[in-house]
Design a protein around this motif. Structure first.
Motif, PDB file in Angstrom:
ATOM      1  N   ASP A  57       0.906 -24.582 -16.453  1.00 53.33           N
ATOM      2  CA  ASP A  57       2.321 -24.650 -16.823  1.00 53.33           C
ATOM      3  C   ASP A  57       2.695 -26.108 -17.075  1.00 53.33           C
ATOM      4  O   ASP A  57       3.077 -26.836 -16.166  1.00 53.33           O
ATOM      5  N   ASN A  58       2.568 -26.508 -18.327  1.00 54.53           N
ATOM      6  CA  ASN A  58       2.919 -27.872 -18.725  1.00 54.53           C
ATOM      7  C   ASN A  58       4.384 -28.012 -19.105  1.00 54.53           C
ATOM      8  O   ASN A  58       4.797 -29.050 -19.611  1.00 54.53           O
ATOM      9  N   GLY A  59       5.150 -26.947 -18.893  1.00 55.15           N
ATOM     10  CA  GLY A  59       6.553 -26.990 -19.281  1.00 55.15           C
ATOM     11  C   GLY A  59       6.801 -26.561 -20.710  1.00 55.15           C
ATOM     12  O   GLY A  59       7.938 -26.655 -21.198  1.00 55.15           O
ATOM     13  N   ASP A  60       5.762 -26.068 -21.392  1.00 50.68           N
ATOM     14  CA  ASP A  60       5.943 -25.620 -22.771  1.00 50.68           C
ATOM     15  C   ASP A  60       6.915 -24.449 -22.811  1.00 50.68           C
ATOM     16  O   ASP A  60       6.815 -23.506 -22.006  1.00 50.68           O
ATOM     17  N   PRO A  61       7.848 -24.455 -23.757  1.00 49.30           N
ATOM     18  CA  PRO A  61       8.862 -23.384 -23.811  1.00 49.30           C
ATOM     19  C   PRO A  61       8.264 -21.991 -23.920  1.00 49.30           C
ATOM     20  O   PRO A  61       8.787 -21.040 -23.326  1.00 49.30           O
ATOM     21  N   PHE A  62       7.164 -21.835 -24.657  1.00 46.95           N
ATOM     22  CA  PHE A  62       6.612 -20.497 -24.860  1.00 46.95           C
ATOM     23  C   PHE A  62       6.063 -19.901 -23.561  1.00 46.95           C
ATOM     24  O   PHE A  62       5.909 -18.676 -23.454  1.00 46.95           O
ATOM     25  N   LEU A  63       5.805 -20.756 -22.561  1.00 50.11           N
ATOM     26  CA  LEU A  63       5.280 -20.262 -21.284  1.00 50.11           C
ATOM     27  C   LEU A  63       6.380 -19.794 -20.326  1.00 50.11           C
ATOM     28  O   LEU A  63       6.081 -19.347 -19.231  1.00 50.11           O
ATOM     29  N   GLN A  64       7.619 -19.916 -20.747  1.00 50.97           N
ATOM     30  CA  GLN A  64       8.711 -19.598 -19.830  1.00 50.97           C
ATOM     31  C   GLN A  64       9.146 -18.139 -19.896  1.00 50.97           C
ATOM     32  O   GLN A  64       9.920 -17.689 -19.048  1.00 50.97           O
ATOM     33  N   ALA A  65       8.661 -17.380 -20.870  1.00 50.61           N
ATOM     34  CA  ALA A  65       9.012 -15.958 -20.945  1.00 50.61           C
ATOM     35  C   ALA A  65       8.414 -15.223 -19.753  1.00 50.61           C
ATOM     36  O   ALA A  65       7.190 -15.292 -19.540  1.00 50.61           O
ATOM     37  N   PRO A  66       9.223 -14.524 -18.956  1.00 53.92           N
ATOM     38  CA  PRO A  66       8.722 -13.902 -17.711  1.00 53.92           C
ATOM     39  C   PRO A  66       7.534 -12.971 -17.921  1.00 53.92           C
ATOM     40  O   PRO A  66       6.578 -13.001 -17.134  1.00 53.92           O
ATOM     41  N   ALA A  67       7.562 -12.143 -18.951  1.00 57.91           N
ATOM     42  CA  ALA A  67       6.461 -11.192 -19.163  1.00 57.91           C
ATOM     43  C   ALA A  67       5.163 -11.917 -19.474  1.00 57.91           C
ATOM     44  O   ALA A  67       4.091 -11.545 -18.971  1.00 57.91           O
ATOM     45  N   LEU A  68       5.254 -12.977 -20.288  1.00 62.11           N
ATOM     46  CA  LEU A  68       4.053 -13.740 -20.630  1.00 62.11           C
ATOM     47  C   LEU A  68       3.521 -14.476 -19.408  1.00 62.11           C
ATOM     48  O   LEU A  68       2.302 -14.513 -19.172  1.00 62.11           O
ATOM     49  N   ARG A  69       4.411 -15.069 -18.629  1.00 56.13           N
ATOM     50  CA  ARG A  69       3.981 -15.775 -17.412  1.00 56.13           C
ATOM     51  C   ARG A  69       3.253 -14.825 -16.461  1.00 56.13           C
ATOM     52  O   ARG A  69       2.225 -15.184 -15.889  1.00 56.13           O
ATOM     53  N   LYS A  70       3.777 -13.630 -16.310  1.00 53.26           N
ATOM     54  CA  LYS A  70       3.151 -12.654 -15.417  1.00 53.26           C
ATOM     55  C   LYS A  70       1.759 -12.287 -15.921  1.00 53.26           C
ATOM     56  O   LYS A  70       0.801 -12.201 -15.135  1.00 53.26           O
ATOM     57  N   MET A  71       1.643 -12.079 -17.223  1.00 51.70           N
ATOM     58  CA  MET A  71       0.350 -11.704 -17.790  1.00 51.70           C
ATOM     59  C   MET A  71      -0.673 -12.831 -17.645  1.00 51.70           C
ATOM     60  O   MET A  71      -1.808 -12.609 -17.208  1.00 51.70           O
ATOM     61  N   LEU A  72      -0.260 -14.057 -17.955  1.00 50.66           N
ATOM     62  CA  LEU A  72      -1.181 -15.191 -17.867  1.00 50.66           C
ATOM     63  C   LEU A  72      -1.534 -15.516 -16.425  1.00 50.66           C
ATOM     64  O   LEU A  72      -2.677 -15.870 -16.124  1.00 50.66           O
ATOM     65  N   ALA A  73      -0.572 -15.393 -15.516  1.00 55.81           N
ATOM     66  CA  ALA A  73      -0.860 -15.622 -14.100  1.00 55.81           C
ATOM     67  C   ALA A  73      -1.903 -14.638 -13.595  1.00 55.81           C
ATOM     68  O   ALA A  73      -2.757 -14.978 -12.760  1.00 55.81           O
ATOM     69  N   GLY A  74      -1.863 -13.422 -14.129  1.00 55.76           N
ATOM     70  CA  GLY A  74      -2.804 -12.401 -13.707  1.00 55.76           C
ATOM     71  C   GLY A  74      -4.241 -12.672 -14.099  1.00 55.76           C
ATOM     72  O   GLY A  74      -5.163 -12.030 -13.569  1.00 55.76           O
ATOM     73  N   LEU A  75      -4.462 -13.631 -14.998  1.00 54.22           N
ATOM     74  CA  LEU A  75      -5.826 -14.004 -15.359  1.00 54.22           C
ATOM     75  C   LEU A  75      -6.509 -14.792 -14.254  1.00 54.22           C
ATOM     76  O   LEU A  75      -7.736 -14.837 -14.163  1.00 54.22           O
ATOM     77  N   SER A  76      -5.709 -15.437 -13.404  1.00 52.25           N
ATOM     78  CA  SER A  76      -6.240 -16.250 -12.312  1.00 52.25           C
ATOM     79  C   SER A  76      -6.485 -15.394 -11.082  1.00 52.25           C
ATOM     80  O   SER A  76      -5.741 -14.454 -10.797  1.00 52.25           O
ATOM     81  N   ALA A  77      -7.540 -15.742 -10.350  1.00 51.69           N
ATOM     82  CA  ALA A  77      -7.819 -15.039  -9.089  1.00 51.69           C
ATOM     83  C   ALA A  77      -6.676 -15.203  -8.098  1.00 51.69           C
ATOM     84  O   ALA A  77      -6.480 -14.359  -7.219  1.00 51.69           O
ATOM     85  N   PHE A  78      -5.891 -16.266  -8.248  1.00 51.02           N
ATOM     86  CA  PHE A  78      -4.774 -16.516  -7.337  1.00 51.02           C
ATOM     87  C   PHE A  78      -3.486 -15.831  -7.794  1.00 51.02           C
ATOM     88  O   PHE A  78      -2.470 -15.929  -7.108  1.00 51.02           O
ATOM     89  N   ASP A  79      -3.540 -15.197  -8.988  1.00 54.16           N
ATOM     90  CA  ASP A  79      -2.365 -14.542  -9.561  1.00 54.16           C
ATOM     91  C   ASP A  79      -1.207 -15.526  -9.733  1.00 54.16           C
ATOM     92  O   ASP A  79      -0.047 -15.202  -9.486  1.00 54.16           O
ATOM     93  N   GLU A  80      -1.546 -16.747 -10.146  1.00 51.85           N
ATOM     94  CA  GLU A  80      -0.553 -17.793 -10.378  1.00 51.85           C
ATOM     95  C   GLU A  80      -0.957 -18.615 -11.594  1.00 51.85           C
ATOM     96  O   GLU A  80      -2.142 -18.708 -11.920  1.00 51.85           O
ATOM     97  N   LEU A  81       0.038 -19.219 -12.231  1.00 52.16           N
ATOM     98  CA  LEU A  81      -0.254 -20.215 -13.251  1.00 52.16           C
ATOM     99  C   LEU A  81      -0.685 -21.515 -12.582  1.00 52.16           C
ATOM    100  O   LEU A  81      -0.215 -21.849 -11.489  1.00 52.16           O
ATOM    101  N   GLY A  82      -1.565 -22.240 -13.231  1.00 47.53           N
ATOM    102  CA  GLY A  82      -1.925 -23.551 -12.730  1.00 47.53           C
ATOM    103  C   GLY A  82      -0.779 -24.539 -12.898  1.00 47.53           C
ATOM    104  O   GLY A  82       0.101 -24.360 -13.737  1.00 47.53           O
ATOM    105  N   GLU A  83      -0.788 -25.571 -12.081  1.00 47.93           N
ATOM    106  CA  GLU A  83       0.167 -26.674 -12.190  1.00 47.93           C
ATOM    107  C   GLU A  83      -0.594 -27.943 -12.576  1.00 47.93           C
ATOM    108  O   GLU A  83      -1.769 -28.089 -12.218  1.00 47.93           O
ATOM    109  N   PRO A  84       0.041 -28.857 -13.299  1.00 47.50           N
ATOM    110  CA  PRO A  84      -0.649 -30.094 -13.673  1.00 47.50           C
ATOM    111  C   PRO A  84      -1.268 -30.825 -12.492  1.00 47.50           C
ATOM    112  O   PRO A  84      -2.349 -31.405 -12.612  1.00 47.50           O
ATOM    113  N   GLU A  85      -0.602 -30.773 -11.348  1.00 47.37           N
ATOM    114  CA  GLU A  85      -1.106 -31.461 -10.162  1.00 47.37           C
ATOM    115  C   GLU A  85      -2.429 -30.879  -9.675  1.00 47.37           C
ATOM    116  O   GLU A  85      -3.248 -31.598  -9.092  1.00 47.37           O
TER     117      GLU A  85
END
Length: 256
Positions: free
Chosen positions: A194-222
């Motif tokens: 999650d670099n703050g890109d506007p296209f990543l802020q749509a809730p449905a897309l965030r949920k789908m992309l988070a689900g790709l991770s074993a942690f069920d979360e989007l990565g953070e820059p840190e």
């Protein structure tokens, strides 16, 4: 937290996102950081300001990558900034983070699209490293920021993935080439961050992309910055030529 006191670093593409978080982390660990962007003057100023307000040291570098003479321009600005702040030109840490995407169906990619992505993501890091090596001392660190897309497929990003795969070859072959100078060269491969890109802020897309991770979360820059900081540290002196999976377990154990 590592001790990078007395060391110097360049983080390309550090006006935002992973690059900004990496510059901030290296500065927090004690390094003097050259904060780079091609054209984002405001973003560079924000990154430098955030570092100096936190008690760190940084200076701005503006040099567009993927154009003729880019490595020379970058070299001149970085060494001028190092000379101003340290009295010398020694660069200990290079983080090749700058990159561009080319998200589109493969049938729509033009030769110009392809050439631009390759120029910024693969050609520029090669010649930036080549140009900076004369001022990189024994024990230096090179960290190339790639992508998990060199290990799993997204047809919308074929040129980007191809260019990052080329970047990974810089890691492999330069690690061998620079080993006797004890300069380590490694790759860090993020997943969806999650670099703050506007296209990543749509809730449905965030949920789908988070689900790709074993942690069920989007990565953070840190998350990525912390891995880079480790590879830049003395503790990572026996790691070179490595591909570090920093995707948060993207598609871990799943079939594509």
């Amino acid at each position: 937290m590592s001790d990078l006191s007395g060391r110097t670093a360049l983080v390309t593409g550090s006006s935002r996102g992973i690059g900004r978080a990496t510059a901030q982390r290296l500065a927090r660990d004690g390094a003097l950081v050259a904060v780079h962007s091609g054209t984002d003057t405001e973003g560079v100023a924000e990154t430098v300001g955030s570092i100096t307000r936190a008690g760190g040291r940084a200076f701005p570098v503006l040099a567009e990558l993927g154009v003729p003479g880019d490595a020379d321009t970058l070299f001149e600005q970085v060494t001028a900034g190092l000379r101003e702040h340290t009295g010398g030109t020694e660069l200990n840490i290079l983080v090749n983070n700058a990159g561009i995407l080319s998200t589109m169906p493969p049938e729509m990619v033009t030769p110009d699209d392809f050439d631009r992505v390759m120029a910024v993501n693969a050609k520029a890091p090669f010649f930036v490293l080549q140009r900076l090596l004369p001022v990189m001392p024994r024990g230096g660190r090179v960290i190339n920021v790639s992508t998990g897309l060199t290990r799993f497929a997204n047809p919308q990003e074929i040129p980007h993935a191809m260019a990052k795969a080329a970047l990974e070859m810089i890691t492999l072959h330069y690690a061998r080439h620079l080993a006797l100078r004890h300069i380590t060269v490694n790759t860090v491969a993020p997943g969806v961050v999650d670099n703050g890109d506007p296209f990543l802020q749509a809730p449905a897309l965030r949920k789908m992309l988070a689900g790709l991770s074993a942690f069920d979360e989007l990565g953070e820059p840190e998350h990525i910055a912390d891995v880079v900081a480790f590879l830049a540290s003395h503790d990572a002196r026996w790691i070179t030529g490595a591909w570090i999976d920093a995707t948060g377990g993207t598609l871990l154990g799943q079939s594509l």
